[in-house]
Design a protein around this motif. Structure first.
Motif, PDB file in Angstrom:
ATOM      1  N   ASP A 116     -10.589 -36.903  30.035  1.00 53.92           N
ATOM      2  CA  ASP A 116     -11.713 -37.834  30.097  1.00 53.92           C
ATOM      3  C   ASP A 116     -12.996 -37.128  29.681  1.00 53.92           C
ATOM      4  N   THR A 117     -13.239 -37.048  28.393  1.00 52.89           N
ATOM      5  CA  THR A 117     -14.528 -36.593  27.924  1.00 52.89           C
ATOM      6  C   THR A 117     -15.421 -37.820  27.859  1.00 52.89           C
ATOM      7  N   ALA A 118     -16.722 -37.611  27.760  1.00 52.56           N
ATOM      8  CA  ALA A 118     -17.668 -38.719  27.909  1.00 52.56           C
ATOM      9  C   ALA A 118     -17.262 -39.977  27.147  1.00 52.56           C
ATOM     10  N   ARG A 119     -16.883 -39.816  25.894  1.00 48.09           N
ATOM     11  CA  ARG A 119     -16.416 -40.978  25.130  1.00 48.09           C
ATOM     12  C   ARG A 119     -15.519 -40.467  24.030  1.00 48.09           C
ATOM     13  N   LEU A 120     -14.196 -40.588  24.203  1.00 41.90           N
ATOM     14  CA  LEU A 120     -13.257 -40.152  23.171  1.00 41.90           C
ATOM     15  C   LEU A 120     -13.175 -41.225  22.101  1.00 41.90           C
ATOM     16  N   THR A 121     -13.540 -40.905  20.887  1.00 39.82           N
ATOM     17  CA  THR A 121     -13.469 -41.871  19.801  1.00 39.82           C
ATOM     18  C   THR A 121     -12.586 -41.330  18.702  1.00 39.82           C
ATOM     19  N   LEU A 179     -10.995 -28.315  24.877  1.00 35.75           N
ATOM     20  CA  LEU A 179     -10.602 -27.543  26.056  1.00 35.75           C
ATOM     21  C   LEU A 179     -10.390 -26.079  25.693  1.00 35.75           C
ATOM     22  N   GLN A 180      -9.700 -25.844  24.561  1.00 38.80           N
ATOM     23  CA  GLN A 180      -9.442 -24.477  24.123  1.00 38.80           C
ATOM     24  C   GLN A 180     -10.752 -23.757  23.779  1.00 38.80           C
ATOM     25  N   THR A 181     -11.692 -24.505  23.179  1.00 37.51           N
ATOM     26  CA  THR A 181     -12.997 -23.919  22.826  1.00 37.51           C
ATOM     27  C   THR A 181     -13.744 -23.496  24.085  1.00 37.51           C
ATOM     28  N   LEU A 182     -13.702 -24.368  25.104  1.00 36.74           N
ATOM     29  CA  LEU A 182     -14.377 -24.048  26.374  1.00 36.74           C
ATOM     30  C   LEU A 182     -13.739 -22.860  27.062  1.00 36.74           C
ATOM     31  N   GLU A 183     -12.385 -22.828  27.067  1.00 36.22           N
ATOM     32  CA  GLU A 183     -11.674 -21.730  27.716  1.00 36.22           C
ATOM     33  C   GLU A 183     -11.905 -20.405  26.988  1.00 36.22           C
ATOM     34  N   GLY A 184     -12.096 -20.521  25.664  1.00 36.17           N
ATOM     35  CA  GLY A 184     -12.329 -19.301  24.872  1.00 36.17           C
ATOM     36  C   GLY A 184     -13.788 -18.885  24.869  1.00 36.17           C
ATOM     37  N   ALA A 217      -7.004 -38.474  19.706  1.00 36.73           N
ATOM     38  CA  ALA A 217      -7.812 -38.325  20.919  1.00 36.73           C
ATOM     39  C   ALA A 217      -7.309 -37.158  21.766  1.00 36.73           C
ATOM     40  N   VAL A 218      -5.984 -37.068  21.929  1.00 38.97           N
ATOM     41  CA  VAL A 218      -5.408 -35.959  22.703  1.00 38.97           C
ATOM     42  C   VAL A 218      -5.679 -34.627  22.006  1.00 38.97           C
ATOM     43  N   THR A 219      -5.484 -34.595  20.686  1.00 40.30           N
ATOM     44  CA  THR A 219      -5.719 -33.368  19.911  1.00 40.30           C
ATOM     45  C   THR A 219      -7.167 -32.922  20.041  1.00 40.30           C
ATOM     46  N   GLN A 220      -8.086 -33.878  19.910  1.00 37.32           N
ATOM     47  CA  GLN A 220      -9.518 -33.567  19.994  1.00 37.32           C
ATOM     48  C   GLN A 220      -9.859 -33.004  21.370  1.00 37.32           C
ATOM     49  N   TYR A 221      -9.302 -33.609  22.409  1.00 37.12           N
ATOM     50  CA  TYR A 221      -9.574 -33.145  23.767  1.00 37.12           C
ATOM     51  C   TYR A 221      -9.068 -31.721  23.969  1.00 37.12           C
TER      52      TYR A 221
END
Length: 414
Positions: A14-19, A407-412, A399-403
């Motif tokens: 659930d990111t603010a708005r997945l488009t 997530l990987q960017t944040l973890e890295g 949408a799943v791929t983008q999320y």
């Protein structure tokens, strides 16, 4: 999971708005639900959710929780339960596929053709089941859009600059396609405006469509649609010259209760005689209504009913939906607005789909998908439904791929 007597649930996907960003699809345009399922990041994420589900289930059986913690855990358990169940279903189906593949290898070496054919049929059936289960899982992961269940206002407009009469004829065919699709899906399709062209085509039309998950199925139909065909009459017909034209589709969600205040002083209401297909009352009474919202310049028309009052009520409802759409677009000012995204400049370079009659092919450029038999697509039944469902599946995967990328960017720490 449980620190200092309090428990905080992790958010689901659930990111603010997945488009859906179809433009980024080209780097993975052969991806499908099963391919994404095998992605390491997906497996890691689902394993985390599965463990969390087990921990939440265990915590719910404890007697030490207060009422607030019980309610919070139950909500989280309700979120995770269908995901955990789908995850286990896929794992089980995957084990069955692996067992069959091992069996096929052994049978192949022994040249037992009949048994091998049966095993391969079973594997094909299991592959379909796997794809269905994976899609079900990703539907659970992707947040539902707020207006997916809403009815819509669907508008079609013939291109103004290219194709001439061919645009107007194509616009009529497209409007009839959506009308047939509504019938196929058992939706209600109410025409609120219909402006025919002189030579049997259509300049512009609008309809209110209501039923189950209407916006969900039609939200990716908005945009510029291109047609390539040889005209049926004239010099181009004799010379077999291909003409190209465009028309645009706009799909606006219409929530059941649209709370938009409209001051009567801000409205100019005109009446005129209805035109086009509409029964005996056409061109005999001033039953059609046009309402202009003076502060914004928005104009809507309705000639659906014989009663001027009913047409006025429908036009006001449509106007409120359009005003509501403007409010939504202001709220989403960081993104490209829904209307602009769909309508663009009506240039052919912005087309979302091409209907090539000479090659009997429909191409959706956002997902590089080709479908044969244009007549089947334009009939608005199974073939169109298959194309729309393909779009929805790709949207879920994107949408799943983008999320997961985020997530990987944040973890890295990126």
């Amino acid at each position: 999971l449980h620190n200092h007597g309090s428990w905080r649930p992790k958010p689901l996907l659930d990111t603010a708005r997945l488009t859906l960003s179809f433009n980024s699809w080209h780097r993975k345009n052969h991806q499908d639900s099963q391919a994404l399922w095998k992605h390491e990041a997906v497996q890691k994420y689902l394993e985390t959710l599965s463990k969390e589900y087990q921990q939440v289930s265990h915590l719910l059986s404890a007697d030490s929780l207060n009422d607030f913690e019980q309610r919070t855990l139950r909500r989280r358990w309700a979120d995770l339960s269908p995901i955990a169940a789908a995850f286990q279903e896929i794992k089980e189906a995957e084990r069955e596929v692996q067992e069959l593949e091992a069996m096929c290898t052994e049978l192949d070496s022994r040249d037992e053709k009949q048994l091998l054919e049966l095993a391969l049929e079973e594997k094909e059936s299991l592959d379909k089941k796997m794809n269905m289960l994976c899609r079900k899982l990703f539907q659970l992961l992707v947040p539902k859009e707020k207006y997916d269940r809403s009815p819509v206002i669907l508008e079609v407009t013939a291109g103004r600059t290219t194709g001439g009469d061919i645009c107007q004829q194509f616009t009529k065919e497209m409007f009839e396609m959506y009308q047939s699709y509504a019938d196929y899906k058992r939706w209600t399709f109410d025409i609120v405006n219909y402006t025919p062209a002189e030579i049997g085509g259509l300049h512009h039309a609008a309809a209110h469509i209501s039923g189950e998950n209407v916006y969900r199925h039609l939200k990716y139909e908005g945009g510029t649609h291109r047609v390539q065909r040889i005209p049926e009459t004239g010099l181009s017909s004799r010379m077999q010259r291909i003409h190209t034209g465009t028309m645009s589709v706009i799909v606006l969600p219409q929530p059941e209760e649209v709370d938009v205040k409209v001051d009567p002083k801000d409205l100019r209401i005109d009446t005129f005689r209805a035109r086009g297909a509409g029964g005996q009352h056409v061109n005999k009474t001033d039953s059609a209504v046009r309402i202009v919202h003076l502060p914004t310049g928005l104009a809507v028309e309705c000639q659906q009913e014989r009663s001027q009052q009913l047409n006025k009520e429908i036009a006001l409802r449509t106007l409120r939906a359009k005003l509501y759409q403007q409010i939504l677009e202001k709220q989403l000012s960081q993104e490209q607005s829904a209307r602009k995204l769909q309508l663009g400049t009506r240039a052919q370079s912005e087309r979302i789909r091409t209907y090539n009659f000479t090659q009997d092919r429909v191409t959706d450029h956002r997902i590089s998908y080709d479908a044969r038999n244009i007549k089947e697509i334009l009939s608005g039944k199974e073939a169109l439904d298959k194309l729309i469902n393909r779009l929805l599946e790709f949207a879920e995967i994107e949408a799943v791929t983008q999320y997961l990328e985020n997530l990987q960017t944040l973890e890295g720490g990126g």
